[in-house]
Every structure is written in structure tokens, then in C-alpha cells.
Design an enzyme around this catalytic site. Structure first.
Site, PDB file in Angstrom:
ATOM      1  N   GLN A 191      24.323  58.925  28.597  1.00 32.47           N
ATOM      2  CA  GLN A 191      24.910  60.175  28.101  1.00 32.47           C
ATOM      3  C   GLN A 191      23.859  61.246  27.830  1.00 32.47           C
ATOM      4  O   GLN A 191      24.172  62.436  27.828  1.00 32.47           O
ATOM      5  CB  GLN A 191      25.721  59.910  26.820  1.00 32.47           C
ATOM      6  CG  GLN A 191      26.980  59.095  27.039  1.00 32.47           C
ATOM      7  CD  GLN A 191      28.028  59.809  27.892  1.00 32.47           C
ATOM      8  OE1 GLN A 191      27.989  61.015  28.077  1.00 32.47           O
ATOM      9  NE2 GLN A 191      28.964  59.046  28.414  1.00 32.47           N
TER      10      GLN A 191
ATOM     11  N   GLY B 138      24.742  57.933  37.728  1.00 30.25           N
ATOM     12  CA  GLY B 138      24.883  59.140  38.544  1.00 30.25           C
ATOM     13  C   GLY B 138      26.096  59.986  38.210  1.00 30.25           C
ATOM     14  O   GLY B 138      26.004  61.212  38.124  1.00 30.25           O
TER      15      GLY B 138
ATOM     16  N   CYS C 254      45.614  52.632  21.952  1.00 27.28           N
ATOM     17  CA  CYS C 254      46.818  52.132  21.317  1.00 27.28           C
ATOM     18  C   CYS C 254      47.518  51.141  22.232  1.00 27.28           C
ATOM     19  O   CYS C 254      48.259  51.508  23.117  1.00 27.28           O
ATOM     20  CB  CYS C 254      47.729  53.311  21.003  1.00 27.28           C
ATOM     21  SG  CYS C 254      49.319  52.830  20.386  1.00 27.28           S
TER      22      CYS C 254
END
Lengths: 187, 390
Positions: free
Chosen positions: B179, B200, B325
Site C-alpha cells: 500500500q 503491481g 457481513c
């Protein structure tokens, strides 16, 4: 992304019977903020025990909202006896099906309905025997013990997959581990 | 319908320049870079150039770059190499907010291979507990692996500082920089890291290509054993087209780094401030200062994330939520739980992650969509009454 039916999407985007019912005479609540979904069901029941109006307030995902909306549509006009026979499968069917990971949303509808009916009739819902371990999914220690013994469950993850217990807010995971350990200790 | 894409921490649009660079190698230039003929070496030459560009982005030498299939393969290769290098060492250390590529690998090593896994916790702002980390370093530690920046909140760990402390004790240090790359400056020489993973598709290259940087002098054991490719450090014929694309993407990322920290950051701050101003009971997750310039993790009290996402989706807006959820698990993400974000906003957390392709008009459209969406959902929430949480 979930594969929701058009009906689920419709009931999420355009939910029927949303909001508090001012003259409701029966209310059923299930779930909590911690658990990630909750439903408050309002019923107006006439002197012949017929549901003349129903509404809901829901916190949750699209299928939770759609299940709540569907539930109110299904039960309007029913007598309480008829409504008591509505199953979570009926709610899912009404919506053209729910993804299997989302079936608990329909279970939540069924649970709120049972509580509302009990509320109207002024009867206490029979408490399940044993000590409540998972409040999110209302699972007791006796149920966990039985599942662990019957299925050879070993970890908290096993128990969550089997009973959902511990899969909500997670605060009971330590207690579940203790229950598993106690079964193992018994041999 | 126009798509407004603000889910760049999930994946990014392949840059037009990258596509242009790759196209000839899908077609006529199909040679094998290892071949002993000029035709194959036309590809080989492009790969050498790409390797140089990837190395430049992180200030490494080209010899230190190993091409892999994805960030997850890079992470797995790094950890297994460290364990092979130190078969006698049984402790491995990471944080409890890592990407599953590390976290689930460490849990596997703990549960199935008997490793002593230390999961260092974070505080409410997402900062690592450094005292606990340093106290857990032992002679028995095979590797420490920590993400450079968090995918959900964007919170940045002080990797250069940590890496120095870890490596001066003679312990291997790996960082998952998937990141961080292209969003903040990375200098492996300066940062003392032994191994570093890149992906990439997070930096406008295609999916299916990753990088593992291995510092010169660090003993490396291949994860994929096969041919002589990547100097025997990763078998398998090169994903030539994607490698060439990744080279271009790294060149662009280096050029665009200043834009990321000005233009993109300003857009993110604008979106954040507009949402905070126009919607009540909203909170931003993680340290506001020490954060990737493109990431906004923001929680809306008393509503649930998936519902918000579907309302955004109707307007073509792509984002992600902080909760999964499903029947087995309704819990919000492990990252938000580790930070003790309260349930009231954790379930209603949305992550917007921007890129230089986003515009101010798009941010305005998101705000214009979010305000009524949250109002609608709160109107049906049993936990919202008279304009506040109940």
C-alpha cells in the site's frame, strides 16, 4: 459482491413499512448495535388478533432491510396464529431467495416476529435452558456443549461456523473456549 | 453510467501509458527472454529495463528485484525464506493489523508448524506498540514482518526506525509495502529493510505481477523451485508483458509521487472535511497526520457499511466497507477491532481510497450522494432518533 435477487434489491432501495408505528400494540426487538444488525418490529393488532398494520426499523445490510420489509408485507392481514407459523424460509422465499451467508437476516425477522407476538399476548418467551453465552446469536452453553460433543468441534472457529456463536461482537469467544475446554476435560 | 472510482487500495486502473507499453508484447514480440536469439532478447532487454525502473522506485539495485505473481507470493516467499535460513529459530513477529497475506500465513505457522507467533498490538490511532515490539525481539526470532502502511486506514508505521532496531540485533526484517509504494517515498537503503513486497495492481500496473526486494547479502531460499529465471530465485517463465507494464508503472509512480502528496491529498482532505461538516456523528479512523495521502476510513454511527456501499453503487461510486457481513462472522474488520473502534461506527465504516485520476467534481458527487444515503439509512435505523445515536 453479493448476488441479490431483484426483489431483495427492490425491498432494500424501496423498503415497505419503514418507521415507528405510533399506535403499535406489540413490539419485538432482536439483535444489537454491536452485532452488526438489529430489527425492531411494530405490530398493530385488532381485537380479533389480526395484524392490521406492521412496520419496522432495521440496522443492517441490504438483506437485513429487505427481510424486514418482506416480513411486514407477509404478515399484514394475518392473525397472530397464522403469523406464528411464518418461518424464516417464507421470508427468504418471498424475496426470491437469499445468499446462504445471509440467511441469518431472515432468521432475525422470524425472531423479532415471535417476540412481538409474545409481547402482545403478554407471555414470556420460554427461556432456553442453560447460561447464555453468545448474546448476538442467543446461544447457550448447553447448546455449545451438545454441538462440541456431537460434532467433535475443537476450536472457537468450529463453534462459530456451526452455531454462529462468537461470530458477532466476539466478546464471548473467551467463554466459548472455556466451554470447549470443559468438554475436553470431561473426556 | 459514469464510474467514480475511489477504491484504489483494492486495485487501480491500469494506466494508459502502461497498456501502450505492454501491447506489442502481447502480440508480435512473444519471445522468451531467456532464449539465445535476438528475437527473444528483445523481450529480455525490456525486462532488464523494467527491473531497473522498479529498482529505482524503491532505491534498490536491479539485482535485488525478484518478480513474482503477486504481493501475497512476495510475502510468502520472504517469510519461508527466513524460516529456511534459520531452521533453529522458532519465534516470528508481526502486527495484528496486517493484510491476510501475512496474518493468515503467521496463524498457519503457529497452528500447524508450532511457531511462537507474536502479534504486536496497535493503539486507538493505529500506531504500533513499539515497546512491546522491541521487548519481544529475542535470539530465537527468525523474522519480523510489518506492513509499511495499512490498507484499511492508511496509517503508516515508522518502518525505517523499526527496521534499524530489528536488524541491528541481527534479526531479519521484512515489510509489506504493497500500500505504501507509489504513495509515499520508499528508500530501502535508507530504511535498513532486508526484504520488501510490492504489488503491481496497486500502482496502475496489471493484476498478477508482484515484486520481492531482497537485499544483497541476505540469504534467499526460493519459494518456487524450478528454472534459472530470476537468477534461480523464482522459477517459472517470466510474466513478460506484466513485468514490462510494471516497469512503466513504477516509472510513472516515481514521477507522480509529488502529485500524490499534494493534489490527491487535498482531494482526500476535501472529501473528509465535507463529510464531517455535512453529516453528524461521523468519525475518521486512524491517525489523521501519519496516514497515506489517498486513504480515508470514515465511520457513520448507527448505519451498516454494506447498505451504504449499495447506495453509493447505485450512483456508480466504488468504495469499500470496513465490515464483512456474513453468517459466520458479522464482526467489523480485524483492523478496526484491533484499534478498538467502537461498534457504533465500526459497522458503518467506509473506505475511500483515491488516485490521481479523481477530480473535485467526483468528490462533490460523492458528498451529494452520501448525505441523503446516510439520512435514509438512519431514518430506518432503530439506533437513531431525533438526530442522534440512541
Amino acid at each position: 459482491m453479493w448476488e441479490y435477487t431483484d426483489k431483495v434489491k427492490d425491498h432494500f432501495m424501496h423498503p415497505r413499512n419503514v418507521g415507528e408505528l405510533k399506535d403499535a400494540n406489540a413490539i419485538g426487538e432482536t439483535g444489537s448495535l454491536n452485532c452488526g444488525d438489529a430489527l425492531k418490529l411494530f405490530l398493530k393488532v385488532d381485537e380479533n388478533e389480526r395484524i392490521v398494520d406492521a412496520s419496522f426499523m432495521t440496522f443492517g445490510c441490504a438483506s437485513a432491510v429487505a427481510s424486514s420489509s418482506a416480513l411486514t408485507e407477509i404478515i399484514k392481514g394475518m392473525t397472530l396464529d397464522e403469523a406464528a407459523k411464518v418461518t424464516n424460509g417464507d421470508i427468504a422465499d418471498y424475496l426470491g431467495g437469499l445468499p446462504k451467508e445471509k440467511m441469518h437476516c431472515s432468521v432475525m425477522g422470524k425472531s423479532a416476529l415471535q417476540k412481538a407476538i409474545a409481547d402482545y399476548r403478554g407471555i414470556q418467551i420460554m427461556e432456553k435452558p442453560g447460561e447464555m453465552v453468545c448474546e448476538c446469536f442467543e446461544v447457550t452453553d448447553l447448546e455449545i456443549i451438545e454441538a462440541v460433543k456431537a460434532n467433535g468441534l475443537e476450536t472457537t472457529e468450529d463453534v462459530t461456523n456451526y452455531l454462529k456463536a462468537g461470530g458477532g461482537c466476539g466478546k464471548c469467544l473467551g467463554r466459548i473456549e472455556e466451554v470447549i475446554a470443559s468438554v475436553k476435560a470431561e473426556g | 453510467m459514469n464510474v467514480i472510482y475511489t477504491d484504489n487500495n483494492a486495485t487501480t486502473r491500469v494506466a494508459d501509458e502502461v497498456i501502450e507499453e505492454m501491447l506489442p508484447f502481447f502480440g508480435g514480440f512473444y519471445g522468451n527472454p531467456s532464449s539465445m536469439h535476438t528475437f527473444g532478447d528483445r523481450v529480455g532487454k525490456k525486462i532488464r529495463q523494467a527491473r531497473q525502473k522498479v529498482a529505482d522506485l524503491i532505491h534498490a539495485d536491479p539485482d535485488e528485484i525478484i518478480f513474482t505473481s503477486c504481493g501475497t507470493e512476495s510475502d510468502n516467499s520472504a517469510i519461508f525464506s527466513a524460516l529456511n535460513a534459520h531452521p533453529d529459530k522458532k519465534r516470528i513477529i508481526t502486527s495484528n493489523v496486517e493484510h491476510p497475506a501475512i496474518l493468515n500465513l503467521f496463524k498457519y505457522l503457529r497452528d500447524k508448524k508450532g511457531y511462537d507467533v507474536v502479534l504486536v498490538p496497535v493503539d486507538k490511532k493505529g500506531h504500533l506498540n513499539l515497546d512491546l515490539l522491541y521487548d519481544s525481539l529475542s535470539d530465537d526470532t527468525a523474522i519480523v514482518s510489518l506492513m509499511w502502511a495499512n490498507n484499511e486506514t492508511g496509517v503508516i508505521f515508522p518502518i525505517p526506525e523499526i527496521a534499524e532496531k530489528v536488524t541491528e540485533k541481527g534479526i531479519l526484517f521484512h515489510t509489506d509495502a504493497v500500500q505504501a509504494a507509489g504513495k509515499i517515498p520508499i528508500d530501502v537503503k535508507d530504511a535498513h529493510v532486508d526484504m520488501l513486497s510490492l504489488s503491481g495492481h496497486k500502482i496502475h500496473a496489471p493484476k498478477g505481477i508482484g515484486v520481492l526486494y531482497v537485499k544483497k547479502g541476505i540469504k534467499f531460499f526460493p519459494y518456487l523451485i524450478g528454472g534459472h529465471q530470476e537468477k534461480g530465485r523464482r522459477g517459472g517463465t517470466e510474466n513478460t508483458v506484466s513485468i514490462i507494464g510494471l516497469g512503466k508503472a513504477c516509472e510513472l509512480a516515481a514521477q507522480q509521487l509529488p502529485i500524490m502528496n499534494t493534489q490527491v491529498k487535498e482531494l482526500r482532505d476535501y472529501l473528509q472535511n465535507q463529510l464531517l461538516e455535512k453529516i453528524p456523528s461521523v468519525s475518521v479512523n486512524g491517525d489523521l497526520e501519519n496516514r497515506l495521502p489517498n486513504t480515508l476510513s470514515i465511520g457513520f454511527d448507527a448505519v451498516e457499511g454494506e447498505s451504504i456501499l449499495l447506495m453509493l453503487d447505485k450512483e456508480g461510486i466504488c468504495a469499500s466497507s470496513g465490515s464483512a457481513c456474513t453468517s459466520g462472522s458479522l464482526d467489523p474488520s480485524h483492523v478496526l477491532m484491533a484499534m478498538e473502534v467502537p461498534f457504533k461506527s465500526a459497522h458503518g465504516t467506509i473506505r475511500f481510497s483515491l488516485s490521481h485520476y479523481n477530480t473535485k467534481e467526483e468528490m462533490d458527487h460523492i458528498v451529494k450522494t452520501m448525505v441523503p444515503a446516510i439520512e435514509t439509512l438512519r431514518a430506518m435505523s432503530p439506533f437513531w432518533k431525533d438526530g442522534k445515536l440512541v
